[in-house]
Design a protein around this motif. Structure first.
Motif, PDB file in Angstrom:
ATOM      1  N   GLY A 160       0.822  -1.200   0.000  1.00 58.26           N
ATOM      2  CA  GLY A 160       0.000   0.000   0.000  1.00 58.26           C
ATOM      3  C   GLY A 160       0.855   1.248   0.000  1.00 58.26           C
ATOM      4  N   ASP A 161       0.197   2.384   0.122  1.00 58.51           N
ATOM      5  CA  ASP A 161       0.858   3.683   0.044  1.00 58.51           C
ATOM      6  C   ASP A 161       0.862   4.342   1.423  1.00 58.51           C
ATOM      7  N   PRO A 162       2.030   4.412   2.097  1.00 60.55           N
ATOM      8  CA  PRO A 162       2.060   5.015   3.439  1.00 60.55           C
ATOM      9  C   PRO A 162       1.786   6.510   3.438  1.00 60.55           C
ATOM     10  N   TYR A 163       1.854   7.177   2.285  1.00 61.97           N
ATOM     11  CA  TYR A 163       1.465   8.580   2.227  1.00 61.97           C
ATOM     12  C   TYR A 163      -0.056   8.732   2.403  1.00 61.97           C
ATOM     13  N   LEU A 164      -0.797   7.758   1.909  1.00 66.37           N
ATOM     14  CA  LEU A 164      -2.255   7.831   1.965  1.00 66.37           C
ATOM     15  C   LEU A 164      -2.830   7.132   3.185  1.00 66.37           C
ATOM     16  N   ASP A 165      -2.166   6.091   3.650  1.00 63.23           N
ATOM     17  CA  ASP A 165      -2.678   5.311   4.774  1.00 63.23           C
ATOM     18  C   ASP A 165      -1.497   4.855   5.622  1.00 63.23           C
ATOM     19  N   GLN A 166      -1.284   5.545   6.734  1.00 66.97           N
ATOM     20  CA  GLN A 166      -0.131   5.247   7.571  1.00 66.97           C
ATOM     21  C   GLN A 166      -0.267   3.894   8.273  1.00 66.97           C
ATOM     22  N   ARG A 167      -1.474   3.336   8.298  1.00 66.24           N
ATOM     23  CA  ARG A 167      -1.666   2.054   8.970  1.00 66.24           C
ATOM     24  C   ARG A 167      -0.875   0.934   8.314  1.00 66.24           C
ATOM     25  N   VAL A 168      -0.549   1.084   7.033  1.00 68.68           N
ATOM     26  CA  VAL A 168       0.207   0.020   6.356  1.00 68.68           C
ATOM     27  C   VAL A 168       1.592  -0.138   6.972  1.00 68.68           C
ATOM     28  N   LEU A 169       2.095   0.906   7.620  1.00 63.94           N
ATOM     29  CA  LEU A 169       3.416   0.823   8.244  1.00 63.94           C
ATOM     30  C   LEU A 169       3.435  -0.161   9.405  1.00 63.94           C
ATOM     31  N   ALA A 170       2.272  -0.421   9.988  1.00 64.52           N
ATOM     32  CA  ALA A 170       2.184  -1.349  11.115  1.00 64.52           C
ATOM     33  C   ALA A 170       2.038  -2.794  10.663  1.00 64.52           C
ATOM     34  N   ARG A 171       1.970  -3.012   9.337  1.00 64.99           N
ATOM     35  CA  ARG A 171       1.813  -4.370   8.815  1.00 64.99           C
ATOM     36  C   ARG A 171       2.861  -4.642   7.738  1.00 64.99           C
ATOM     37  N   PRO A 172       4.150  -4.513   8.062  1.00 61.11           N
ATOM     38  CA  PRO A 172       5.169  -4.711   7.028  1.00 61.11           C
ATOM     39  C   PRO A 172       5.175  -6.143   6.510  1.00 61.11           C
ATOM     40  N   ARG A 173       5.328  -6.276   5.214  1.00 60.70           N
ATOM     41  CA  ARG A 173       5.470  -7.600   4.620  1.00 60.70           C
ATOM     42  C   ARG A 173       6.875  -8.166   4.853  1.00 60.70           C
ATOM     43  N   ILE A 174       7.858  -7.285   4.786  1.00 64.38           N
ATOM     44  CA  ILE A 174       9.247  -7.708   5.005  1.00 64.38           C
ATOM     45  C   ILE A 174       9.940  -6.639   5.842  1.00 64.38           C
ATOM     46  N   VAL A 175      10.724  -7.068   6.810  1.00 67.76           N
ATOM     47  CA  VAL A 175      11.582  -6.186   7.603  1.00 67.76           C
ATOM     48  C   VAL A 175      13.019  -6.653   7.422  1.00 67.76           C
ATOM     49  N   ILE A 176      13.874  -5.725   7.058  1.00 65.35           N
ATOM     50  CA  ILE A 176      15.292  -6.041   6.846  1.00 65.35           C
ATOM     51  C   ILE A 176      16.123  -5.149   7.751  1.00 65.35           C
ATOM     52  N   ARG A 177      17.021  -5.752   8.495  1.00 65.28           N
ATOM     53  CA  ARG A 177      17.951  -5.000   9.337  1.00 65.28           C
ATOM     54  C   ARG A 177      19.364  -5.422   8.979  1.00 65.28           C
ATOM     55  N   ALA A 178      20.176  -4.434   8.618  1.00 65.49           N
ATOM     56  CA  ALA A 178      21.572  -4.689   8.243  1.00 65.49           C
ATOM     57  C   ALA A 178      21.661  -5.771   7.173  1.00 65.49           C
TER      58      ALA A 178
END
Length: 411
Positions: free
Chosen positions: A375-393
């Motif tokens: 989705g588009d986090p500019y239009l709906d910030q709720r998508v940030l709470a449901r990441p499909r993938i998280v990458i660290r380092a």
């Protein structure tokens, strides 16, 4: 192309201020972004992992600039200082910090912890022993004797005791010094209008911290406290309740940041008895939130640098990407442009933490800390709470993608 992983077919928000890139791709080599482009990345060598990112938006990992890891997993901030209590608290924090990372928050600034065990948590994360976000730590906060947040602070009386406290926390490993300049909503027996540290005490903290290359943040729940903190030279104002136009303009001129944590106060203000939040917290939250909302808008108009923060973990606001997404939505509701709000939780946050050369934007050479959302986090910030993938380092720590399997090229 130098890469171990390529993610293609993405919409990319790099948080540099440039417009999003549609049909983009990015390459990861070890722990860093090696290339970012648009269109087709071209031939991919055998052995490189390719991820189909169709329908997903990539953006930098989220950064929470005001949090408290105390009480993570266990649910409260209270701990005793026995060996058993400190160890149990550290184990709970490790469990909670892993959950925070998997939610999409890849870095956070802890603004006050009950003991120095949090430095062991950071060491364990950095060594790879456990998973967790990058931690920027204050150690224990510094408050007046009997002052706000004493359970997560060193209590001091006078400039000499302040200097000693700064020296102890920085020696233990603190990146920041956190001062409780005023009263707050969450401590009984005090008002948000109380100013609890003196100008000489705050100046002593700033001098000692800056001498050691550390920045200083100041909890300020009223105008007098914010003015005092700015006069003493602090680097960031936490909450910033009751700022007037003159003070906001002074913050902008000085380059001082505002870390508002609006959502926490809004919850306190709008909750009823059924919430379990004590009456005295709700009364003070109701008094504070209208002022804080107007202060945020004054700061926005004045051009103050604003970062995203939550003041979680408290029983009514869990630390993680859900709280941060709701905070960003509230900032946008109060007048901040959506791209600026996203940057408040990425690029601006990294600049506050003096880490912008490594995190906060998607650029070649930066650490590969990023999230992929549907989705588009500019239009709906709720998508940030449901990441499909998280990458660290450069390492996938959480994946819920349904857009196709992760496959090695050439198979």
């Amino acid at each position: 192309m130098s890469a171990t992983t390529i993610i293609r077919g993405l919409r990319i928000i790099d948080a540099t201020g440039r417009p999003p890139v549609d049909h983009g791709w990015l390459a990861i080599e070890a722990d860093r972004l090696s290339e970012i482009g648009s269109g087709d990345p071209g031939p991919v060598a055998t052995g490189i992992t390719v991820i189909d990112g169709a329908g997903l938006t990539a953006l930098p990992g989220l950064i929470d600039c005001h949090a408290h890891a105390a009480g993570l997993h266990r649910g409260d901030r209270n701990t005793d200082d026995s060996v058993e209590g400190v160890v149990a608290d550290g184990l709970d924090a490790s469990t909670g910090l892993r959950q925070v990372l998997h939610s999409g928050v890849t870095s956070l600034r802890d603004c006050g912890y009950p003991h120095h065990g949090i430095f062991a948590n950071r060491a364990a994360i950095e060594s790879g022993l456990v998973e967790g976000p990058r931690l920027f730590l204050s150690g224990r906060a510094i408050c007046a004797t009997g002052g706000h947040g004493a359970q997560i602070s060193v209590e001091v009386s006078g400039p000499d005791e302040v200097r000693r406290a700064v020296r102890i926390e920085t020696k233990a490993g603190a990146d920041w010094v956190k001062l409780m300049v005023t009263g707050g909503t969450a401590t009984p027996g005090e008002a948000i209008t109380d100013v609890q540290l003196t100008i000489d005490e705050v100046r002593a903290a700033v001098e000692e911290a800056h001498r050691r290359g550390r920045r200083v943040s100041a909890h300020c729940s009223n105008l007098a406290g914010a003015r005092l903190a700015l006069e003493a030279g602090v680097d960031s104002i936490e909450h910033g309740i009751a700022l007037d136009t003159e003070t906001a303009e002074r913050m902008a001129e000085r380059g001082a940041w505002l870390s508002p944590a609006l959502l926490c106060t809004q919850i306190e203000a709008n909750s009823g008895p059924e919430s379990g939040i004590p009456d005295w917290v709700r009364r003070k939250g109701l008094e504070a939130f209208g002022q804080q909302r107007e202060s945020f808008q004054r700061a926005l108009r004045a051009g103050v640098r604003i970062v995203a923060s939550t003041d979680a973990q408290v029983p009514y606001l869990a630390l993680g990407a859900d709280a941060l997404a709701r905070e960003l939505a509230l900032m946008i509701e109060l007048g901040m442009a959506a791209p600026a709000a996203i940057e408040a939780a990425t690029r601006e946050a990294a600049e506050l933490l003096n880490a912008s050369s490594e995190i906060g934007t998607l650029q070649a050479g930066r650490l590969a800390d990023l999230i992929l959302v549907e989705g588009d986090p500019y239009l709906d910030q709720r998508v940030l709470a449901r990441p499909r993938i998280v990458i660290r380092a450069g390492r996938i720590v959480q994946s819920q993608t349904t857009s196709g399997p992760t496959i090695p090229a050439g198979e």
